[in-house]
Design an enzyme around this catalytic site. Structure first.
Site, short mmCIF file in Angstrom:
data_model
loop_
_atom_site.label_atom_id
_atom_site.label_comp_id
_atom_site.label_asym_id
_atom_site.label_seq_id
_atom_site.Cartn_x
_atom_site.Cartn_y
_atom_site.Cartn_z
N TYR A 45 4.56 3.06 -8.73
CA TYR A 45 3.95 4.02 -9.36
C TYR A 45 3.44 5.25 -8.57
CZ TYR A 45 -0.83 2.87 -8.94
OH TYR A 45 -2.22 2.85 -8.30
N ARG A 57 -4.19 -8.50 0.10
CA ARG A 57 -2.92 -7.84 -0.70
C ARG A 57 -2.02 -7.57 0.23
NH1 ARG A 57 -7.53 -4.43 -1.69
NH2 ARG A 57 -6.96 -2.91 -0.05
N TYR A 100 2.40 -7.70 -0.32
CA TYR A 100 3.25 -6.85 -0.03
C TYR A 100 4.45 -7.24 0.83
CZ TYR A 100 -0.58 -3.68 -1.30
OH TYR A 100 -1.77 -3.29 -2.08
N1 SAM Z 1 1.28 5.64 -5.47
C1 SAM Z 1 0.06 6.02 -5.75
C2 SAM Z 1 0.06 7.58 -5.94
O1 SAM Z 1 0.96 7.97 -5.66
O2 SAM Z 1 -1.03 8.03 -6.51
C3 SAM Z 1 -1.20 5.43 -5.30
C4 SAM Z 1 -1.33 3.82 -5.27
S1 SAM Z 1 -2.79 3.22 -4.39
C5 SAM Z 1 -2.27 1.51 -3.94
C6 SAM Z 1 -3.92 3.06 -5.57
C7 SAM Z 1 -5.09 3.94 -5.69
O3 SAM Z 1 -4.37 5.38 -6.21
C8 SAM Z 1 -6.23 4.09 -6.74
O4 SAM Z 1 -7.37 3.19 -5.96
C9 SAM Z 1 -6.71 5.77 -6.94
O5 SAM Z 1 -7.37 5.75 -5.57
C10 SAM Z 1 -5.44 6.18 -6.97
N2 SAM Z 1 -4.93 6.27 -8.20
C11 SAM Z 1 -3.93 5.44 -8.66
N3 SAM Z 1 -3.71 6.02 -10.09
C12 SAM Z 1 -4.78 6.86 -10.23
C13 SAM Z 1 -5.16 7.60 -11.64
N4 SAM Z 1 -4.67 7.49 -12.76
N5 SAM Z 1 -6.26 8.62 -11.29
C14 SAM Z 1 -6.77 8.56 -10.08
N6 SAM Z 1 -6.31 8.03 -8.98
C15 SAM Z 1 -5.47 6.91 -9.26
#
Ligand code: SAM
Length: 256
Positions: A89, A63, A67
């Site tokens: 996001y 990854r 990035y």
């Molecule tokens: N920037 C994102 C944020 O502010 O939440 C986090 C991105 S991170 C690369 C990805 C991780 O965020 C996932 O593996 C999960 O742990 C968490 N995540 C992202 N979307 C989610 C959701 N809809 N519900 C719960 N956890 C979420």
């Protein structure tokens, strides 16, 4: 002279975007985005027709490589001039290496660079599961980092583990590959929590009110069989309140 502003969409489509983020998105001379779902991508294009997806190359093994390519594309746009807005996001600075990387690189090169906060998955978790990080404290770790660095944590506080579907995976999600990591995680957590401790697999609703959040309560020992996705976050509740240090209360004048 170019400038860079990095904003987040929040987790829920449309509803989580702050007014400030929306203003930057609309007025940008060039909009770049790294959002996973196509509906959000389309919507960003309606807000700003210059919108372009950042490279996301799942052919590479790590990854980290894609990035780096994202930072390169953002910096290329900044160097070309104008106000550049990059959208990630959730909160753009939470588990988003390229966002921090681009801000740091832009500042090193003398450009003005700013990150605006957004609503993260953790913020949604506090609201949906109904926990207050101020009550007993809250620890938040990336799941692989938690395991390979043997992070010290307090089982009397809230514990949040991110990216549980990608444990031990430097690349991209492959269905079924999460079992091994979840088995190890369950074993490690059972050194501090009983096997029947109820934990939560959590997924915030992205298309609220059409979808509801996933709040799946399971006993810790069954974690390896749990259904998780790339957006699952694991919440481990405290085993109980931490004992109070009476001597400290006296030192602080709290004994009366
Ligand atoms: N920037 C994102 C944020 O502010 O939440 C986090 C991105 S991170 C690369 C990805 C991780 O965020 C996932 O593996 C999960 O742990 C968490 N995540 C992202 N979307 C989610 C959701 N809809 N519900 C719960 N956890 C979420």
């Amino acid at each position: 002279q170019g400038s860079l502003t990095i904003v987040g969409t929040g987790i829920q489509l449309g509803g989580h975007l702050t007014l400030a983020a929306q203003a930057w998105i609309k007025q940008a001379d060039k909009l770049l985005f790294a959002v996973a779902d196509p509906v959000t991508a389309k919507w960003l294009q309606t807000l700003n027709p210059t919108a372009e997806a950042l490279p996301y190359n799942t052919d590479c093994d790590r990854r980290r490589q894609t990035y780096g390519e994202m930072v390169d594309r953002i910096m290329e746009a900044v160097r070309a001039g104008g106000n550049i807005c990059a959208v990630f996001y959730g909160h753009p600075g939470v588990f988003a290496d390229p966002a921090h990387g681009a801000i740091a690189q832009a500042r090193r090169e003398g450009y003005s660079a700013l990150m605006l906060p957004g609503i993260s998955a953790e913020d949604c978790l506090f609201a949906d599961i109904g926990i207050d990080p101020g009550k007993g404290g809250c620890q938040s770790f990336e799941a692989t980092d938690f395991l390979i660095r043997q992070r010290k944590f307090d089982p009397n506080s809230h514990l949040i583990l991110w990216q549980v579907a990608l444990i031990g995976n430097r690349g991209f999600y492959q269905e079924g590959s999460e079992k091994r990591g979840l088995k190890v995680l369950a074993e490690v957590l059972q050194q501090d929590y009983p096997g029947d401790h109820q934990v939560v697999i959590y997924e915030a609703a992205v298309y609220y009110p059409v979808c509801q959040p996933v709040i799946n309560h399971i006993p810790l020992h069954s974690l390896p069989q749990a259904k998780v996705t790339t957006v699952s976050t694991l919440y481990v509740p405290p085993i109980g309140p931490a004992p109070v240090d009476q001597e400290m209360m006296v030192r602080l004048g709290m004994d009366k």
